[in-house]
Scaffold this motif. Structure first.
Motif, PDB file in Angstrom:
ATOM      1  N   LYS A  26       0.832  -1.215   0.000  1.00 55.25           N
ATOM      2  CA  LYS A  26       0.000   0.000   0.000  1.00 55.25           C
ATOM      3  C   LYS A  26       0.863   1.260   0.000  1.00 55.25           C
ATOM      4  CE  LYS A  26      -3.795   2.203   2.437  1.00 55.25           C
ATOM      5  NZ  LYS A  26      -4.735   2.142   3.563  1.00 55.25           N
ATOM      6  N   ARG A  27       1.933   1.253   0.785  1.00 55.20           N
ATOM      7  CA  ARG A  27       2.811   2.427   0.813  1.00 55.20           C
ATOM      8  C   ARG A  27       3.459   2.649  -0.561  1.00 55.20           C
ATOM      9  NH1 ARG A  27       4.024   0.127   5.909  1.00 55.20           N
ATOM     10  NH2 ARG A  27       6.000  -0.717   5.104  1.00 55.20           N
ATOM     11  N   LEU A  28       3.882   1.584  -1.220  1.00 51.04           N
ATOM     12  CA  LEU A  28       4.464   1.736  -2.556  1.00 51.04           C
ATOM     13  C   LEU A  28       3.421   2.204  -3.557  1.00 51.04           C
ATOM     14  CD1 LEU A  28       6.858  -1.331  -2.831  1.00 51.04           C
ATOM     15  CD2 LEU A  28       7.492   1.084  -2.698  1.00 51.04           C
ATOM     16  N   ARG A  29       2.197   1.700  -3.457  1.00 49.73           N
ATOM     17  CA  ARG A  29       1.131   2.130  -4.370  1.00 49.73           C
ATOM     18  C   ARG A  29       0.779   3.599  -4.193  1.00 49.73           C
ATOM     19  NH1 ARG A  29      -2.878  -3.136  -4.239  1.00 49.73           N
ATOM     20  NH2 ARG A  29      -1.773  -4.273  -5.883  1.00 49.73           N
ATOM     21  N   GLY A  30       1.086   4.147  -3.045  1.00 53.33           N
ATOM     22  CA  GLY A  30       0.801   5.553  -2.778  1.00 53.33           C
ATOM     23  C   GLY A  30       1.797   6.519  -3.383  1.00 53.33           C
ATOM     24  N   VAL A  31       2.846   6.001  -4.002  1.00 55.89           N
ATOM     25  CA  VAL A  31       3.871   6.865  -4.598  1.00 55.89           C
ATOM     26  C   VAL A  31       3.469   7.202  -6.031  1.00 55.89           C
ATOM     27  CG1 VAL A  31       6.292   7.064  -5.258  1.00 55.89           C
ATOM     28  CG2 VAL A  31       5.673   5.821  -3.163  1.00 55.89           C
ATOM     29  N   GLU A  32       3.223   8.485  -6.260  1.00 53.42           N
ATOM     30  CA  GLU A  32       2.860   8.938  -7.597  1.00 53.42           C
ATOM     31  C   GLU A  32       4.034   8.720  -8.543  1.00 53.42           C
ATOM     32  OE1 GLU A  32       1.415  13.002  -9.815  1.00 53.42           O
ATOM     33  OE2 GLU A  32       0.973  12.739  -7.689  1.00 53.42           O
ATOM     34  N   GLY A  40       0.399 -13.528  -6.337  1.00 53.28           N
ATOM     35  CA  GLY A  40       0.559 -14.376  -5.162  1.00 53.28           C
ATOM     36  C   GLY A  40       1.994 -14.648  -4.752  1.00 53.28           C
ATOM     37  N   MET A  41       2.946 -14.325  -5.623  1.00 56.40           N
ATOM     38  CA  MET A  41       4.350 -14.630  -5.354  1.00 56.40           C
ATOM     39  C   MET A  41       5.224 -13.406  -5.110  1.00 56.40           C
ATOM     40  SD  MET A  41       4.685 -17.944  -5.516  1.00 56.40           S
ATOM     41  CE  MET A  41       6.407 -18.209  -5.867  1.00 56.40           C
ATOM     42  N   SER A  42       4.854 -12.265  -5.706  1.00 57.36           N
ATOM     43  CA  SER A  42       5.747 -11.113  -5.610  1.00 57.36           C
ATOM     44  C   SER A  42       5.011  -9.822  -5.946  1.00 57.36           C
ATOM     45  CB  SER A  42       6.934 -11.277  -6.568  1.00 57.36           C
ATOM     46  OG  SER A  42       6.496 -11.291  -7.901  1.00 57.36           O
ATOM     47  N   THR A  43       5.744  -8.737  -5.801  1.00 55.08           N
ATOM     48  CA  THR A  43       5.275  -7.405  -6.168  1.00 55.08           C
ATOM     49  C   THR A  43       6.245  -6.846  -7.191  1.00 55.08           C
ATOM     50  OG1 THR A  43       4.318  -7.051  -3.986  1.00 55.08           O
ATOM     51  CG2 THR A  43       4.805  -5.081  -5.279  1.00 55.08           C
ATOM     52  N   GLN A  44       5.715  -6.292  -8.271  1.00 51.24           N
ATOM     53  CA  GLN A  44       6.561  -5.657  -9.276  1.00 51.24           C
ATOM     54  C   GLN A  44       6.342  -4.152  -9.225  1.00 51.24           C
ATOM     55  OE1 GLN A  44       4.259  -8.236 -10.700  1.00 51.24           O
ATOM     56  NE2 GLN A  44       5.772  -9.695  -9.982  1.00 51.24           N
ATOM     57  N   VAL A  45       7.455  -3.433  -9.295  1.00 48.29           N
ATOM     58  CA  VAL A  45       7.433  -1.976  -9.258  1.00 48.29           C
ATOM     59  C   VAL A  45       8.109  -1.479 -10.532  1.00 48.29           C
ATOM     60  CG1 VAL A  45       8.156   0.092  -8.004  1.00 48.29           C
ATOM     61  CG2 VAL A  45       7.561  -1.994  -6.737  1.00 48.29           C
ATOM     62  N   PHE A  46       7.433  -0.588 -11.251  1.00 53.75           N
ATOM     63  CA  PHE A  46       7.947  -0.039 -12.507  1.00 53.75           C
ATOM     64  C   PHE A  46       7.919   1.473 -12.415  1.00 53.75           C
ATOM     65  CE2 PHE A  46       5.556  -3.937 -13.337  1.00 53.75           C
ATOM     66  CZ  PHE A  46       6.533  -4.729 -13.921  1.00 53.75           C
ATOM     67  N   GLY A  47       8.960   2.124 -12.947  1.00 47.12           N
ATOM     68  CA  GLY A  47       8.958   3.577 -12.970  1.00 47.12           C
ATOM     69  C   GLY A  47      10.326   4.153 -13.218  1.00 47.12           C
ATOM     70  N   ASP A  48      10.437   5.456 -12.985  1.00 47.12           N
ATOM     71  CA  ASP A  48      11.702   6.156 -13.108  1.00 47.12           C
ATOM     72  C   ASP A  48      12.715   5.527 -12.156  1.00 47.12           C
ATOM     73  OD1 ASP A  48      13.344   8.606 -13.927  1.00 47.12           O
ATOM     74  OD2 ASP A  48      13.332   8.744 -11.737  1.00 47.12           O
ATOM     75  N   TYR A  49      13.932   5.332 -12.622  1.00 52.79           N
ATOM     76  CA  TYR A  49      14.965   4.632 -11.859  1.00 52.79           C
ATOM     77  C   TYR A  49      15.132   5.196 -10.445  1.00 52.79           C
ATOM     78  CZ  TYR A  49      19.326   2.093 -11.104  1.00 52.79           C
ATOM     79  OH  TYR A  49      20.286   1.253 -10.614  1.00 52.79           O
ATOM     80  N   ASP A  50      15.446   6.474 -10.347  1.00 54.64           N
ATOM     81  CA  ASP A  50      15.713   7.057  -9.032  1.00 54.64           C
ATOM     82  C   ASP A  50      14.487   7.026  -8.123  1.00 54.64           C
ATOM     83  OD1 ASP A  50      18.398   7.581  -9.573  1.00 54.64           O
ATOM     84  OD2 ASP A  50      17.955   9.559 -10.409  1.00 54.64           O
ATOM     85  N   LEU A  51      13.331   7.348  -8.677  1.00 55.02           N
ATOM     86  CA  LEU A  51      12.102   7.333  -7.893  1.00 55.02           C
ATOM     87  C   LEU A  51      11.827   5.938  -7.338  1.00 55.02           C
ATOM     88  CD1 LEU A  51       9.506   8.928  -7.020  1.00 55.02           C
ATOM     89  CD2 LEU A  51       8.458   7.993  -9.099  1.00 55.02           C
ATOM     90  N   ALA A  52      11.885   4.942  -8.206  1.00 54.69           N
ATOM     91  CA  ALA A  52      11.572   3.572  -7.788  1.00 54.69           C
ATOM     92  C   ALA A  52      12.582   3.041  -6.783  1.00 54.69           C
ATOM     93  CB  ALA A  52      11.500   2.661  -9.010  1.00 54.69           C
ATOM     94  N   VAL A  53      13.854   3.176  -7.087  1.00 60.15           N
ATOM     95  CA  VAL A  53      14.886   2.635  -6.188  1.00 60.15           C
ATOM     96  C   VAL A  53      14.847   3.342  -4.834  1.00 60.15           C
ATOM     97  CG1 VAL A  53      17.378   2.389  -5.830  1.00 60.15           C
ATOM     98  CG2 VAL A  53      16.368   1.794  -8.040  1.00 60.15           C
ATOM     99  N   ASN A  54      14.726   4.654  -4.832  1.00 58.11           N
ATOM    100  CA  ASN A  54      14.697   5.392  -3.564  1.00 58.11           C
ATOM    101  C   ASN A  54      13.511   4.981  -2.701  1.00 58.11           C
ATOM    102  OD1 ASN A  54      17.063   6.791  -4.101  1.00 58.11           O
ATOM    103  ND2 ASN A  54      15.998   8.525  -5.012  1.00 58.11           N
ATOM    104  N   HIS A  55      12.338   4.844  -3.296  1.00 57.32           N
ATOM    105  CA  HIS A  55      11.159   4.484  -2.505  1.00 57.32           C
ATOM    106  C   HIS A  55      11.189   3.027  -2.066  1.00 57.32           C
ATOM    107  CE1 HIS A  55       8.766   8.116  -2.277  1.00 57.32           C
ATOM    108  NE2 HIS A  55       9.237   8.408  -3.475  1.00 57.32           N
ATOM    109  N   VAL A  56      11.631   2.141  -2.924  1.00 56.18           N
ATOM    110  CA  VAL A  56      11.728   0.729  -2.530  1.00 56.18           C
ATOM    111  C   VAL A  56      12.722   0.574  -1.378  1.00 56.18           C
ATOM    112  CG1 VAL A  56      12.569  -1.543  -3.273  1.00 56.18           C
ATOM    113  CG2 VAL A  56      10.933  -0.281  -4.689  1.00 56.18           C
ATOM    114  N   MET A  57      13.871   1.210  -1.474  1.00 52.32           N
ATOM    115  CA  MET A  57      14.871   1.095  -0.408  1.00 52.32           C
ATOM    116  C   MET A  57      14.363   1.724   0.902  1.00 52.32           C
ATOM    117  SD  MET A  57      16.991  -0.791  -1.838  1.00 52.32           S
ATOM    118  CE  MET A  57      18.141  -0.905  -0.489  1.00 52.32           C
ATOM    119  N   ALA A  58      13.647   2.840   0.792  1.00 49.01           N
ATOM    120  CA  ALA A  58      13.075   3.466   1.989  1.00 49.01           C
ATOM    121  C   ALA A  58      12.051   2.543   2.648  1.00 49.01           C
ATOM    122  CB  ALA A  58      12.444   4.815   1.643  1.00 49.01           C
ATOM    123  N   GLU A  59      11.249   1.859   1.843  1.00 47.03           N
ATOM    124  CA  GLU A  59      10.248   0.942   2.396  1.00 47.03           C
ATOM    125  C   GLU A  59      10.894  -0.305   2.995  1.00 47.03           C
ATOM    126  OE1 GLU A  59       7.286   1.595   3.158  1.00 47.03           O
ATOM    127  OE2 GLU A  59       7.325   3.531   2.159  1.00 47.03           O
TER     128      GLU A  59
END
Length: 88
Positions: A26-32, A40-59
């Motif tokens: 939910k927190r990742l989905r909240g990132v514009e 059922g096995m994983s979550t995939q995150v797609f987007g701008d490199y810096d935005l995605a990596v920074n938010h994933v690492m923060a979470e």
């Protein structure tokens, strides 16, 4: 530059592990600007490199700070693979 990240979270908690997983998603989905797809096995995150990596690492850091212990399995690939996944 775009990135695709695949994550699996395994909280090492006996109770409410699903709650922690869904809160993480939910927190990742909240990132514009991020596209977040789950199955059922994983979550995939797609987007701008810096935005995605920074938010994933923060979470990931947030989960490690707020849970007793948790394991993350992560894959990072350059480029937006969301369309490739949808075509498969």
């Amino acid at each position: 530059m775009k990135i695709s990240i695949e994550l699996s979270l395994y909280p090492l908690a006996e109770e409410q592990y699903k709650t922690e997983i869904w809160a993480f998603i939910k927190r990742l989905r909240g990132v514009e600007g991020l596209q977040v797809i789950t199955n059922g096995m994983s979550t995939q995150v797609f987007g701008d490199y810096d935005l995605a990596v920074n938010h994933v690492m923060a979470e990931i850091k947030h989960v490690h700070k707020t849970t007793g212990a948790a394991v993350f399995v992560c894959k990072f690939i350059n480029g937006d693979r969301s369309q490739v996944e949808a075509e498969s």
